[in-house]
Motif scaffolding. Sequence first.
Motif, PDB file in Angstrom:
ATOM      1  N   MET A 168       0.833  -1.207   0.000  1.00 19.53           N
ATOM      2  CA  MET A 168       0.000   0.000   0.000  1.00 19.53           C
ATOM      3  C   MET A 168       0.868   1.257   0.000  1.00 19.53           C
ATOM      4  SD  MET A 168      -3.255  -0.700  -0.019  1.00 19.53           S
ATOM      5  CE  MET A 168      -3.994   0.761   0.671  1.00 19.53           C
ATOM      6  N   THR A 169       0.371   2.285  -0.631  1.00 19.71           N
ATOM      7  CA  THR A 169       1.097   3.553  -0.706  1.00 19.71           C
ATOM      8  C   THR A 169       1.267   4.191   0.658  1.00 19.71           C
ATOM      9  OG1 THR A 169       0.176   3.880  -2.881  1.00 19.71           O
ATOM     10  CG2 THR A 169       1.100   5.796  -1.825  1.00 19.71           C
ATOM     11  N   LEU A 170       0.279   3.980   1.534  1.00 16.04           N
ATOM     12  CA  LEU A 170       0.345   4.612   2.841  1.00 16.04           C
ATOM     13  C   LEU A 170       1.520   4.111   3.660  1.00 16.04           C
ATOM     14  CD1 LEU A 170      -3.452   4.648   3.766  1.00 16.04           C
ATOM     15  CD2 LEU A 170      -2.082   6.412   2.660  1.00 16.04           C
ATOM     16  N   ASP A 171       2.065   2.943   3.282  1.00 19.62           N
ATOM     17  CA  ASP A 171       3.229   2.446   3.989  1.00 19.62           C
ATOM     18  C   ASP A 171       4.485   3.211   3.588  1.00 19.62           C
ATOM     19  OD1 ASP A 171       1.605   0.558   5.166  1.00 19.62           O
ATOM     20  OD2 ASP A 171       1.977  -0.940   3.581  1.00 19.62           O
ATOM     21  N   VAL A 172       4.463   3.871   2.456  1.00 20.67           N
ATOM     22  CA  VAL A 172       5.620   4.611   1.960  1.00 20.67           C
ATOM     23  C   VAL A 172       5.427   6.112   2.139  1.00 20.67           C
ATOM     24  CG1 VAL A 172       7.080   5.033  -0.044  1.00 20.67           C
ATOM     25  CG2 VAL A 172       6.046   2.779   0.297  1.00 20.67           C
ATOM     26  N   LEU A 173       4.278   6.620   1.670  1.00 22.49           N
ATOM     27  CA  LEU A 173       3.961   8.041   1.768  1.00 22.49           C
ATOM     28  C   LEU A 173       2.608   8.208   2.439  1.00 22.49           C
ATOM     29  CD1 LEU A 173       5.015   9.231  -1.795  1.00 22.49           C
ATOM     30  CD2 LEU A 173       6.212   9.693   0.349  1.00 22.49           C
ATOM     31  N   PRO A 174       2.460   9.150   3.340  1.00 22.02           N
ATOM     32  CA  PRO A 174       1.176   9.359   4.027  1.00 22.02           C
ATOM     33  C   PRO A 174       0.159   9.992   3.078  1.00 22.02           C
ATOM     34  CG  PRO A 174       2.724  11.058   4.664  1.00 22.02           C
ATOM     35  CD  PRO A 174       3.500  10.077   3.814  1.00 22.02           C
ATOM     36  N   ASP A 175      -1.116   9.700   3.338  1.00 20.72           N
ATOM     37  CA  ASP A 175      -2.177  10.281   2.520  1.00 20.72           C
ATOM     38  C   ASP A 175      -2.535  11.676   3.033  1.00 20.72           C
ATOM     39  OD1 ASP A 175      -3.986  10.479   0.517  1.00 20.72           O
ATOM     40  OD2 ASP A 175      -5.482   9.146   1.395  1.00 20.72           O
ATOM     41  N   ILE A 176      -3.453  12.361   2.341  1.00 17.30           N
ATOM     42  CA  ILE A 176      -3.853  13.735   2.682  1.00 17.30           C
ATOM     43  C   ILE A 176      -4.404  13.776   4.108  1.00 17.30           C
ATOM     44  CG2 ILE A 176      -5.320  15.674   2.020  1.00 17.30           C
ATOM     45  CD1 ILE A 176      -5.534  14.411  -0.759  1.00 17.30           C
ATOM     46  N   PRO A 177      -3.921  14.668   4.939  1.00 18.80           N
ATOM     47  CA  PRO A 177      -4.510  14.813   6.273  1.00 18.80           C
ATOM     48  C   PRO A 177      -5.998  15.143   6.178  1.00 18.80           C
ATOM     49  CG  PRO A 177      -2.424  15.987   6.137  1.00 18.80           C
ATOM     50  CD  PRO A 177      -2.752  15.540   4.752  1.00 18.80           C
ATOM     51  N   ARG A 178      -6.778  14.563   7.038  1.00 14.86           N
ATOM     52  CA  ARG A 178      -8.233  14.724   6.984  1.00 14.86           C
ATOM     53  C   ARG A 178      -8.660  16.190   7.121  1.00 14.86           C
ATOM     54  NH1 ARG A 178     -11.463  10.443   5.261  1.00 14.86           N
ATOM     55  NH2 ARG A 178     -10.388   8.506   5.755  1.00 14.86           N
ATOM     56  N   GLU A 179      -7.938  16.927   7.927  1.00  7.60           N
ATOM     57  CA  GLU A 179      -8.298  18.331   8.129  1.00  7.60           C
ATOM     58  C   GLU A 179      -8.181  19.129   6.827  1.00  7.60           C
ATOM     59  OE1 GLU A 179      -6.220  16.606   9.878  1.00  7.60           O
ATOM     60  OE2 GLU A 179      -7.209  16.385  11.833  1.00  7.60           O
ATOM     61  N   LEU A 180      -7.176  18.799   6.034  1.00  9.91           N
ATOM     62  CA  LEU A 180      -7.014  19.502   4.764  1.00  9.91           C
ATOM     63  C   LEU A 180      -8.129  19.134   3.789  1.00  9.91           C
ATOM     64  CD1 LEU A 180      -3.163  19.393   4.098  1.00  9.91           C
ATOM     65  CD2 LEU A 180      -4.533  21.112   5.295  1.00  9.91           C
ATOM     66  N   THR A 181      -8.566  17.886   3.820  1.00 13.59           N
ATOM     67  CA  THR A 181      -9.690  17.485   2.971  1.00 13.59           C
ATOM     68  C   THR A 181     -10.956  18.229   3.353  1.00 13.59           C
ATOM     69  OG1 THR A 181      -8.734  15.273   2.695  1.00 13.59           O
ATOM     70  CG2 THR A 181     -11.068  15.531   2.196  1.00 13.59           C
ATOM     71  N   GLY A 182     -11.201  18.350   4.663  1.00 13.00           N
ATOM     72  CA  GLY A 182     -12.375  19.101   5.117  1.00 13.00           C
ATOM     73  C   GLY A 182     -12.312  20.559   4.710  1.00 13.00           C
ATOM     74  N   LEU A 183     -11.109  21.153   4.805  1.00 15.23           N
ATOM     75  CA  LEU A 183     -10.948  22.550   4.389  1.00 15.23           C
ATOM     76  C   LEU A 183     -11.187  22.695   2.894  1.00 15.23           C
ATOM     77  CD1 LEU A 183     -10.096  25.457   4.986  1.00 15.23           C
ATOM     78  CD2 LEU A 183      -7.713  24.751   4.642  1.00 15.23           C
TER      79      LEU A 183
END
Length: 456
Positions: free
Chosen positions: A1-16
Amino acid sequence: MTLDVLPDIPRELTGLAEWAACMIYVLLRQNRLRPTRLALLSAVALGVLVGVQAGAGMLPLGWWPVGMAASAACMYLFLYAATSAPVRDAGYFCARALVLAELVAALHWQIHCFFFLLGDAHPGDAGLGGPARVLTFAVVYVAAFAIAYLVEARHFRPSQPLDVTGRDLASAAAIALVTFGMSNLSFLNASTPFSGRLGFEIFYIRTLVDLCGFVALYAQQGQRLQQHAKGELKAIDEILRSQHQQYLQSKRSIERVNRKYHDLKHQVGVIRAEVDPRKQESYLDELEATIKDVESQSKTGSSVLDVILTTKHLECVERGVDLTCVADGSLLGFMTVMDVSALLGNALDNAIEGASRVEDPQKRLVKMALFARDDLVVMTFENYFDGEVRTEGGQIVTRRGDRDRHGYGLKSIRYTAEKYGGSMTVRTDGGWFVVRLLIPVPRDFVRTEPTALEIS
């Protein structure tokens, strides 16, 4: 999975991003809340959307679609409350806002990961700590949403009703769902034929899919506007042709009437020789006065205007409306017969219709004036009305039930005036509904002898 290498978009930024996307469409509507109430509602919506995204981030991965559905529902409620839009219009905006939010958030995070996370010793540090990261975030979000506003403003004008149909809403929702599903598929399951598996490239795929979804929605709205414009032009063209046909029919009828009156004038001498001279004299005087009254209505300097005024005068008599007109028909010589009949016919029809709705018979009045001022032809149509004017999106709409066939009178008048470089204004003043037209006179136009006609 990509999340094991690079983190996904922080939830707060998605809400913004979701909140900012909703604000784009709120600001594009004319019938939004007052500034103070809108500011309060927007602040609440921002907190709710960020909170919902944060809460969804705590759910197991399998519950991720449920969290996104809750976020989409909050976006819809915000748009519905802030714009006072119909249910389908708010849903249409929600689909577009969802795709736009995903696009901006994905674009920013792709840039963020490329410059700040790839090659870092600690790629798991996904925060915005540090001036460079904050500046990148601010520039990308502000620039992306500013460009989105300018792009969408071409298709969403504040004064233009949206008129979303069920099919339009279903198409927009389908595009948004497919875009959202395909752009996030790699984050849910990397084992499908459509999933990416190469780390950073997954971010690129997501951004590209979101961009395609936004372009598809943009093209859909452009097609809707084109179809709507074609429909309006077709309806206006039908009105123009209808008015012209009415003019031709009225002209033939008046010609037959004039021939009859012409014959009657020759019969007056014979009738005078009949028995009972007092009765015959009284009858003949009345008949001659009627003939003169009808003939006097055909001397404006424009044969088209003569026919229209005669026809509308008779209609006013039948409907109990008092028509007063002062007109110099010679000013209309540079306009085509079809345009004159459409413009004046629609304007008088609207005025007579409005005046006939007034309960007080003494106020069923219509006034028309046609005169020259400097290098302009000025036309005014005034009528008493019952005080009720229906508007949608700042535009006056018909009060009749069948909007597919009615409601284009004022649009036809404006269209005809603008065809000659003129303009139309509409206002209400002290119980009067006033339509005013200003049309420039062509420089090469040579008037016939000016004629002024007054009918009351």
